[in-house]
Design an enzyme around this catalytic site. Structure first.
Site, mmCIF file in Angstrom:
data_model
loop_
_atom_site.group_PDB
_atom_site.id
_atom_site.type_symbol
_atom_site.label_atom_id
_atom_site.label_comp_id
_atom_site.label_asym_id
_atom_site.label_seq_id
_atom_site.Cartn_x
_atom_site.Cartn_y
_atom_site.Cartn_z
ATOM 1 N N TYR A 50 -20.743 9.567 -1.854
ATOM 2 C CA TYR A 50 -20.005 10.747 -1.781
ATOM 3 C C TYR A 50 -19.519 11.393 -0.572
ATOM 4 O O TYR A 50 -20.329 11.273 0.393
ATOM 5 C CB TYR A 50 -20.566 11.899 -2.601
ATOM 6 C CG TYR A 50 -19.909 12.141 -3.972
ATOM 7 C CD1 TYR A 50 -18.701 12.462 -4.323
ATOM 8 C CD2 TYR A 50 -20.578 12.025 -5.142
ATOM 9 C CE1 TYR A 50 -18.101 12.898 -5.291
ATOM 10 C CE2 TYR A 50 -20.051 12.299 -6.527
ATOM 11 C CZ TYR A 50 -18.566 12.669 -6.466
ATOM 12 O OH TYR A 50 -17.897 12.768 -7.633
ATOM 13 N N GLU A 52 -17.098 14.050 0.127
ATOM 14 C CA GLU A 52 -16.253 15.067 0.130
ATOM 15 C C GLU A 52 -15.926 15.653 1.606
ATOM 16 O O GLU A 52 -17.063 15.852 2.337
ATOM 17 C CB GLU A 52 -16.423 16.129 -0.976
ATOM 18 C CG GLU A 52 -15.843 15.598 -2.274
ATOM 19 C CD GLU A 52 -16.327 16.702 -3.275
ATOM 20 O OE1 GLU A 52 -17.167 17.806 -2.890
ATOM 21 O OE2 GLU A 52 -16.436 16.280 -4.603
ATOM 22 N N ASP A 196 8.976 9.379 0.548
ATOM 23 C CA ASP A 196 8.023 8.331 -0.329
ATOM 24 C C ASP A 196 8.311 7.199 0.040
ATOM 25 O O ASP A 196 9.325 6.728 -0.386
ATOM 26 C CB ASP A 196 8.014 9.047 -1.664
ATOM 27 C CG ASP A 196 7.306 8.002 -2.299
ATOM 28 O OD1 ASP A 196 6.581 6.945 -2.062
ATOM 29 O OD2 ASP A 196 6.862 8.463 -3.728
ATOM 30 N N THR A 222 1.992 4.286 -1.031
ATOM 31 C CA THR A 222 1.074 3.511 -1.673
ATOM 32 C C THR A 222 0.729 2.463 -0.839
ATOM 33 O O THR A 222 1.358 2.100 0.184
ATOM 34 C CB THR A 222 1.433 2.818 -3.084
ATOM 35 O OG1 THR A 222 2.629 2.230 -2.931
ATOM 36 C CG2 THR A 222 1.565 4.123 -4.209
ATOM 37 N N LYS A 225 1.752 -2.077 -2.230
ATOM 38 C CA LYS A 225 2.802 -2.569 -2.682
ATOM 39 C C LYS A 225 3.318 -3.718 -1.281
ATOM 40 O O LYS A 225 2.401 -4.544 -1.050
ATOM 41 C CB LYS A 225 3.903 -1.732 -2.850
ATOM 42 C CG LYS A 225 3.717 -0.908 -3.986
ATOM 43 C CD LYS A 225 4.950 0.135 -4.553
ATOM 44 C CE LYS A 225 4.813 0.982 -5.683
ATOM 45 N NZ LYS A 225 3.855 2.124 -5.474
HETATM 46 N N1 DSN Z 1 5.243 2.357 -10.837
HETATM 47 C C1 DSN Z 1 5.440 2.039 -9.397
HETATM 48 C C2 DSN Z 1 6.377 0.920 -9.311
HETATM 49 O O1 DSN Z 1 6.509 -0.083 -10.096
HETATM 50 O O2 DSN Z 1 7.501 1.152 -8.655
HETATM 51 C C3 DSN Z 1 5.663 3.063 -8.535
HETATM 52 O O3 DSN Z 1 4.626 3.728 -8.645
#
Ligand code: DSN
Length: 412
Positions: A50, A52, A196, A222, A225
């Site tokens: 943990y 935090e 984003d 993210t 990807k």
């Molecule tokens: N769900 C994702 C995508 O496939 O583009 C984006 O978060």
């Protein structure tokens, strides 16, 4: 500790999934194959801790080592994206977006983002997502003829809506996004620019797509990807926004950070700093271009006529199919895609008129332009004759031959 596999119920399924990934051609544009070292970092005892708070200011004792790993991760994120500050704790892209919107505006404020139907994202104002529930979202889309963003139209809308936040970024847009133009519009209407960059983060890191970082107040992403890290989220911003961001990530949107995932993000960012990551980014784009050209040569319509990044939207209605049918037909030959709405689609989302395909994962496997030409041919063969058993058997055999020649983990 490593290599313990007593729970056969679970490991049997894990093995099946690993085998599926090796066997199939992964074209889902938001997926990738991380390195074995990224996976190893996630499978460590850091998951027990943990932590935090932030390095040097935690609510728990015993954080001396996880502090170091979070510092390494933040430093690498700043280096990769050229940002003044980074927060590496978001558990996902949507949680990064939650924290960013909480920092940039108040519940009830107006936000202008890209329509989900035209390639935006759930967390950019879908009525059932936190974003649509707590903020007054309006949306811009692509033009009907060109299927491209028209920045004059975005400007007109921004003037009309007067948003507190202008949100750029998409999950199904295959062209370069003009962040400088978005920043200009945001300035004209007195909005904060939020970007984003989830889909293109790896391309930005590789220097093959313009970076939003010099233009946006806050950029979210993210890590799994094109950036090819573990499943998770991240935020980069200037020194002027980091205090708010740190507070809206924790305690605003989350509790304890996932320190094993932060260690894996640090490993992935270390990989993104290597010279061969630039080569990877270039190859992802080259492969996407060759694949889209091959499909076009076979009379398959690509939304906006092509791609500048890692993905393309294939309009399968030109073959008399809907997206769900095309996804299923391709799945039967071990090619994995996802059905996707195309702009101005008349089909409901669970059918859709398109499939979205991307080259991030297959490029990681080492496939190049020669494989893209073969792959484009297989996709066209299947979409031309989705019920033809002999086509299916032939393509499946050729796909198997190629995936065996390009192992993900087994021979590396
Ligand atoms: N769900 C994702 C995508 O496939 O583009 C984006 O978060």
């Amino acid at each position: 500790m490593t290599g313990v596999r007593r729970d056969s119920d679970v490991w049997k399924v894990v093995d099946l999934e690993c085998e599926r990934q090796e066997r199939q051609i992964e074209l889902i544009a938001s997926e990738n194959h991380t390195s074995a070292e990224v996976i190893a970092a996630m499978g460590t005892a850091l998951t027990n801790k943990y932590a935090e708070g932030y390095p040097g200011r935690r609510y728990y004792g015993g954080c001396e080592h996880v502090d170091t790993v979070e510092d390494i991760c933040r430093d690498r994120a700043k280096q990769v994206f050229g940002s003044e500050r980074a927060n590496v704790q978001p558990h996902s892209g949507t949680q990064a977006n939650t924290a960013a919107l909480m920092a940039l505006c108040e519940p009830g404020d107006r936000v202008l983002g890209m329509s989900l139907d035209h390639g935006g994202h759930l967390s950019h104002g879908h009525p059932k997502n936190f974003s649509g529930v707590f903020y007054k979202f309006s949306s811009y889309g692509v033009e009907k003829e060109s299927e491209l963003l028209d920045m004059d139209r975005v400007r007109e809308l921004a003037k009309e809506v007067q948003p507190k936040v202008l949100l750029a970024g998409a999950s199904a847009y295959s062209r370069v996004i003009d962040f400088a133009a978005f920043a200009e519009i945001a300035k004209e209407v007195g909005a904060h620019l939020m970007v984003d960059m989830a889909h293109i983060a790896g391309l930005v890191a590789a220097g093959v797509h313009p970076s939003p970082v010099p233009y946006a107040a806050v950029s979210t992403m993210t890590t799994h990807k094109t950036l090819r890290g573990p499943r998770g989220g991240m935020i980069v911003c200037g020194a002027d926004w980091i205090k708010q961001i740190n507070s809206t990530v924790f305690p605003g949107a989350q509790g304890g950070p996932l320190m094993h995932v932060i260690a894996a993000k640090a490993v992935a960012l270390g990989e993104a700093l290597q010279p061969n990551f630039k080569e990877y980014g270039r190859a992802v784009i080259e492969n996407a271009k060759v694949l889209s050209e091959t499909l076009i040569e076979r009379d398959i319509r690509i939304v906006s006529g092509g791609t500048d990044n890692h993905l393309m939207l294939v309009d399968v209605s030109s073959k008399g199919l809907n997206g769900a049918e095309a996804e299923n037909a391709l799945h039967a030959v071990d090619i994995t895609t996802n059905k996707n709405l195309i702009p101005y689609d008349q089909q409901p989302p669970m059918k859709a008129s398109g499939v979205r395909i991307g080259t991030a994962a297959i490029t990681t496997r080492g496939m190049g332009v020669e494989e893209m030409r073969r792959l484009g041919g297989w996709i066209a063969d299947v979409l031309d004759a989705p019920d033809d058993e002999s086509v299916r058997a032939r393509v499946l055999g050729e796909v198997t031959e190629v995936t065996r020649a390009f192992p993900i983990y087994s021979a590396k």
